[in-house]
Structure formats: structure tokens, C-alpha cells
Design a protein around this motif. Structure first.
Motif, PDB file in Angstrom:
ATOM      1  N   MET A   1       0.841  -1.175   0.000  1.00 61.69           N
ATOM      2  CA  MET A   1       0.000   0.000   0.000  1.00 61.69           C
ATOM      3  C   MET A   1       0.889   1.242   0.000  1.00 61.69           C
ATOM      4  N   LYS A   2       0.457   2.252  -0.713  1.00 62.19           N
ATOM      5  CA  LYS A   2       1.227   3.481  -0.838  1.00 62.19           C
ATOM      6  C   LYS A   2       0.683   4.538   0.127  1.00 62.19           C
ATOM      7  N   ASN A   3       1.564   5.300   0.723  1.00 58.81           N
ATOM      8  CA  ASN A   3       1.166   6.384   1.622  1.00 58.81           C
ATOM      9  C   ASN A   3       1.026   7.681   0.849  1.00 58.81           C
ATOM     10  N   ILE A   4       0.057   8.501   1.264  1.00 59.16           N
ATOM     11  CA  ILE A   4      -0.110   9.835   0.699  1.00 59.16           C
ATOM     12  C   ILE A   4      -0.302  10.820   1.848  1.00 59.16           C
ATOM     13  N   THR A   5      -0.035  12.070   1.581  1.00 58.26           N
ATOM     14  CA  THR A   5      -0.241  13.122   2.569  1.00 58.26           C
ATOM     15  C   THR A   5      -1.288  14.073   2.029  1.00 58.26           C
ATOM     16  N   LEU A   6      -2.271  14.383   2.851  1.00 61.39           N
ATOM     17  CA  LEU A   6      -3.350  15.287   2.461  1.00 61.39           C
ATOM     18  C   LEU A   6      -3.385  16.470   3.415  1.00 61.39           C
ATOM     19  N   SER A   7      -3.883  17.572   2.938  1.00 61.11           N
ATOM     20  CA  SER A   7      -4.088  18.742   3.785  1.00 61.11           C
ATOM     21  C   SER A   7      -5.575  19.044   3.826  1.00 61.11           C
ATOM     22  N   ALA A   8      -6.065  19.356   5.019  1.00 60.28           N
ATOM     23  CA  ALA A   8      -7.482  19.694   5.171  1.00 60.28           C
ATOM     24  C   ALA A   8      -7.643  20.550   6.413  1.00 60.28           C
ATOM     25  N   ASP A   9      -8.763  21.224   6.492  1.00 55.38           N
ATOM     26  CA  ASP A   9      -9.093  22.047   7.648  1.00 55.38           C
ATOM     27  C   ASP A   9      -9.140  21.156   8.890  1.00 55.38           C
ATOM     28  N   GLU A  10      -8.506  21.598   9.952  1.00 54.81           N
ATOM     29  CA  GLU A  10      -8.427  20.815  11.186  1.00 54.81           C
ATOM     30  C   GLU A  10      -9.812  20.454  11.721  1.00 54.81           C
ATOM     31  N   HIS A  11     -10.752  21.384  11.595  1.00 56.57           N
ATOM     32  CA  HIS A  11     -12.123  21.132  12.060  1.00 56.57           C
ATOM     33  C   HIS A  11     -12.743  19.950  11.304  1.00 56.57           C
ATOM     34  N   HIS A  12     -12.516  19.907   9.988  1.00 54.48           N
ATOM     35  CA  HIS A  12     -13.064  18.810   9.186  1.00 54.48           C
ATOM     36  C   HIS A  12     -12.412  17.476   9.531  1.00 54.48           C
ATOM     37  N   ILE A  13     -11.123  17.501   9.783  1.00 52.35           N
ATOM     38  CA  ILE A  13     -10.420  16.275  10.169  1.00 52.35           C
ATOM     39  C   ILE A  13     -10.955  15.758  11.494  1.00 52.35           C
ATOM     40  N   ASP A  14     -11.108  16.642  12.460  1.00 54.44           N
ATOM     41  CA  ASP A  14     -11.635  16.234  13.771  1.00 54.44           C
ATOM     42  C   ASP A  14     -13.047  15.676  13.647  1.00 54.44           C
ATOM     43  N   ALA A  15     -13.883  16.354  12.858  1.00 50.40           N
ATOM     44  CA  ALA A  15     -15.260  15.884  12.672  1.00 50.40           C
ATOM     45  C   ALA A  15     -15.275  14.523  11.966  1.00 50.40           C
ATOM     46  N   ALA A  16     -14.408  14.334  10.988  1.00 52.97           N
ATOM     47  CA  ALA A  16     -14.340  13.059  10.270  1.00 52.97           C
ATOM     48  C   ALA A  16     -13.852  11.945  11.187  1.00 52.97           C
ATOM     49  N   ARG A  17     -12.869  12.235  12.016  1.00 50.11           N
ATOM     50  CA  ARG A  17     -12.382  11.226  12.981  1.00 50.11           C
ATOM     51  C   ARG A  17     -13.501  10.838  13.949  1.00 50.11           C
ATOM     52  N   GLN A  18     -14.243  11.831  14.395  1.00 50.65           N
ATOM     53  CA  GLN A  18     -15.347  11.568  15.327  1.00 50.65           C
ATOM     54  C   GLN A  18     -16.411  10.685  14.662  1.00 50.65           C
ATOM     55  N   ARG A  19     -16.738  10.991  13.418  1.00 51.54           N
ATOM     56  CA  ARG A  19     -17.723  10.173  12.701  1.00 51.54           C
ATOM     57  C   ARG A  19     -17.204   8.750  12.511  1.00 51.54           C
ATOM     58  N   ALA A  20     -15.951   8.620  12.115  1.00 49.03           N
ATOM     59  CA  ALA A  20     -15.368   7.290  11.926  1.00 49.03           C
ATOM     60  C   ALA A  20     -15.411   6.505  13.235  1.00 49.03           C
ATOM     61  N   ARG A  21     -15.078   7.165  14.333  1.00 54.98           N
ATOM     62  CA  ARG A  21     -15.116   6.508  15.642  1.00 54.98           C
ATOM     63  C   ARG A  21     -16.533   6.034  15.961  1.00 54.98           C
ATOM     64  N   SER A  22     -17.538   6.859  15.641  1.00 51.56           N
ATOM     65  CA  SER A  22     -18.930   6.478  15.928  1.00 51.56           C
ATOM     66  C   SER A  22     -19.375   5.306  15.047  1.00 51.56           C
ATOM     67  N   GLU A  23     -18.695   5.125  13.888  1.00 48.63           N
ATOM     68  CA  GLU A  23     -19.000   4.008  12.994  1.00 48.63           C
ATOM     69  C   GLU A  23     -18.070   2.816  13.237  1.00 48.63           C
TER      70      GLU A  23
END
Length: 73
Positions: free
Chosen positions: A1-23
Motif C-alpha cells: 500500500m502506498k502512503n499519501i499526505t493530504l491537507s485539510a481544515d483541522e475542524h473537518h479532520i476532527d469531525a471526520a475522525r469523530q464520525r469514523a469513531r462512531s461508525e
């Protein structure tokens, strides 16, 4: 598997992590699923278009289907 680096708004990353955790998954797994879906979406659309094209003329919209015809197998 290949690694990539992405940039995103910190708020969106936190919200996405929270959603993933809830799933009960990780953001990494959720992103892998999204990426696979994104990569295949064009192919799926083409397949759907092909199916619709093949069905063209075979289906009659608005035609009444009787009980006997509905139950025919």
C-alpha cells in the motif's frame, strides 16, 4: 500500500475522525473506502448507462400491469 499526505481544515479532520469513531472504524479505513468508491464511480455510471440503454424500448412507462402478469415467473 502506498502512503499519501493530504491537507485539510483541522475542524473537518476532527469531525471526520469523530464520525469514523462512531461508525467503529478509523479515518484511514473510511478514506480508503471513499477513495475506492471515488475511483470506481465513473465505471459504475457507464455500466448503469449501458443497462439503461439495453432496457430502452423494453420497458413501457405508464403501462398498467395486471395481477396475472405481475405474478408470472
Amino acid at each position: 500500500m502506498k502512503n499519501i499526505t493530504l491537507s485539510a481544515d483541522e475542524h473537518h479532520i476532527d469531525a471526520a475522525r469523530q464520525r469514523a469513531r462512531s461508525e467503529h472504524t478509523t479515518l484511514n479505513d473510511a478514506f480508503r473506502r471513499w477513495l475506492a468508491d471515488y475511483a470506481m464511480s465513473q465505471q459504475r455510471l457507464r455500466l448503469c448507462d449501458d443497462v439503461m440503454e439495453r432496457l430502452q424500448g423494453r420497458l413501457q412507462v405508464g403501462r398498467h400491469i395486471g395481477r396475472d402478469e405481475m405474478n408470472t415467473r
